[in-house]
Scaffold this active site. Structure first.
Site, PDB file in Angstrom:
ATOM      1  CB  CYS A 161      -2.950  -0.240   5.756  1.00 30.66           C
ATOM      2  SG  CYS A 161      -3.989  -0.134   4.408  1.00 30.66           S
TER       3      CYS A 161
ATOM      4  CB  CYS B  89      -0.792   0.034   1.211  1.00 34.40           C
ATOM      5  SG  CYS B  89      -1.762   1.589   1.655  1.00 34.40           S
ATOM      6  CD  GLU B  90      -0.152   5.375  -3.740  1.00 37.30           C
ATOM      7  OE1 GLU B  90      -0.953   6.398  -4.054  1.00 37.30           O
ATOM      8  OE2 GLU B  90       0.423   5.073  -4.968  1.00 37.30           O
ATOM      9  CG  HIS B  91      -2.460   5.498   1.029  1.00 35.88           C
ATOM     10  ND1 HIS B  91      -3.816   5.069   0.756  1.00 35.88           N
ATOM     11  CD2 HIS B  91      -2.374   6.415   0.228  1.00 35.88           C
ATOM     12  CE1 HIS B  91      -4.262   5.795  -0.294  1.00 35.88           C
ATOM     13  NE2 HIS B  91      -3.133   6.418  -0.706  1.00 35.88           N
ATOM     14  CG  HIS B  92      -0.574   3.227   6.300  1.00 35.41           C
ATOM     15  ND1 HIS B  92      -1.872   3.234   5.215  1.00 35.41           N
ATOM     16  CD2 HIS B  92      -1.038   4.324   6.796  1.00 35.41           C
ATOM     17  CE1 HIS B  92      -2.893   3.909   5.760  1.00 35.41           C
ATOM     18  NE2 HIS B  92      -2.188   4.790   6.527  1.00 35.41           N
TER      19      HIS B  92
ATOM     20  CD  GLN C 198      -8.202  -4.325  -3.920  1.00 38.03           C
ATOM     21  OE1 GLN C 198      -7.845  -4.175  -2.811  1.00 38.03           O
ATOM     22  NE2 GLN C 198      -9.363  -4.863  -4.446  1.00 38.03           N
TER      23      GLN C 198
ATOM     24  CG  HIS D 196      -6.024  -3.278   1.668  1.00 39.43           C
ATOM     25  ND1 HIS D 196      -5.358  -2.419   0.742  1.00 39.43           N
ATOM     26  CD2 HIS D 196      -6.847  -3.791   0.779  1.00 39.43           C
ATOM     27  CE1 HIS D 196      -5.679  -2.777  -0.357  1.00 39.43           C
ATOM     28  NE2 HIS D 196      -6.845  -3.541  -0.268  1.00 39.43           N
TER      29      HIS D 196
END
Length: 194
Positions: A158, A87-90, A128, A156
């Site tokens: 996250c 995941c690019e956010h976390h 995703q 996920h």
């Protein structure tokens, strides 16, 4: 009898990432000289380089390398393709299954190339939704089939390990092009993957 897994790394990149992981370990209060941690920065650097190798890959070239003329006009479905991404956010993993179908228009592709295309885009920092579109668009642009369908079902970390901490949640995304926009074709695909 033994076997050897061939893994290639760019050493200057590994060294740079390793230094960053060393800094992270110090910042979270870990002793980087502790026996179990001494090699962790280098192992983590190599893992990160492996998990993001998709930036160095070209989905179009993979597909073009095994494309064949064939007079086949029905659905080709590759389902339950294992998916592992970050995941690019976390920068936490998400994982699940990808189902891909296409309806050829004079050209087919070697079956193993579809999972390779999945990996090209999964081995990047992702969300995703974009991953679904990237796979769909690469196949659609390169093969130019009568239709393409992609469904991803993933969990996920996250969402499971932090934040809302919902361990049993799953996310499904889908994308359709060409004949898969017609309900009859789309419904056949969805029935086959259920």
């Amino acid at each position: 009898m033994s076997y050897k897994i061939l893994e290639e790394y760019t050493q200057p990149l590994v060294d740079n990432i390793k230094d960053n992981y060393l800094s992270i370990l110090k910042n979270v209060g870990e002793d980087p000289k502790r026996d179990g941690i001494v090699k962790t920065p280098e192992r983590a650097a190599k893992a990160m380089q492996f998990l993001t190798q998709g930036y160095e890959m070209d989905a179009e070239q993979i597909l073009l390398g095994a494309m064949f003329e064939e007079d086949y006009e029905d659905m080709v479905l590759i389902k339950d393709i294992e998916l592992y991404s970050l995941c690019e956010h976390h920068i936490l993993p998400f994982f699940g299954k990808v189902h891909v179908a296409y309806i050829p228009d004079g050209k087919i592709v070697g079956l193993s190339k579809i999972p390779r295309v999945v990996d090209v885009f999964a081995r990047r920092l992702q969300v995703q939704e974009r991953l679904t579109r990237d796979i769909l668009d690469a196949i659609n642009k390169t093969l130019q089939p009568k239709g393409v369908a992609v469904v991803i079902e993933a969990q996920h970390m996250c969402m499971m390990m932090r934040g809302v901490q919902k361990q049993n949640s799953a996310t499904t995304t889908s994308g359709f092009r060409g004949q898969f926009k017609e309900s009859e074709t789309r419904n056949e695909f969805l029935k086959l993957i259920s």
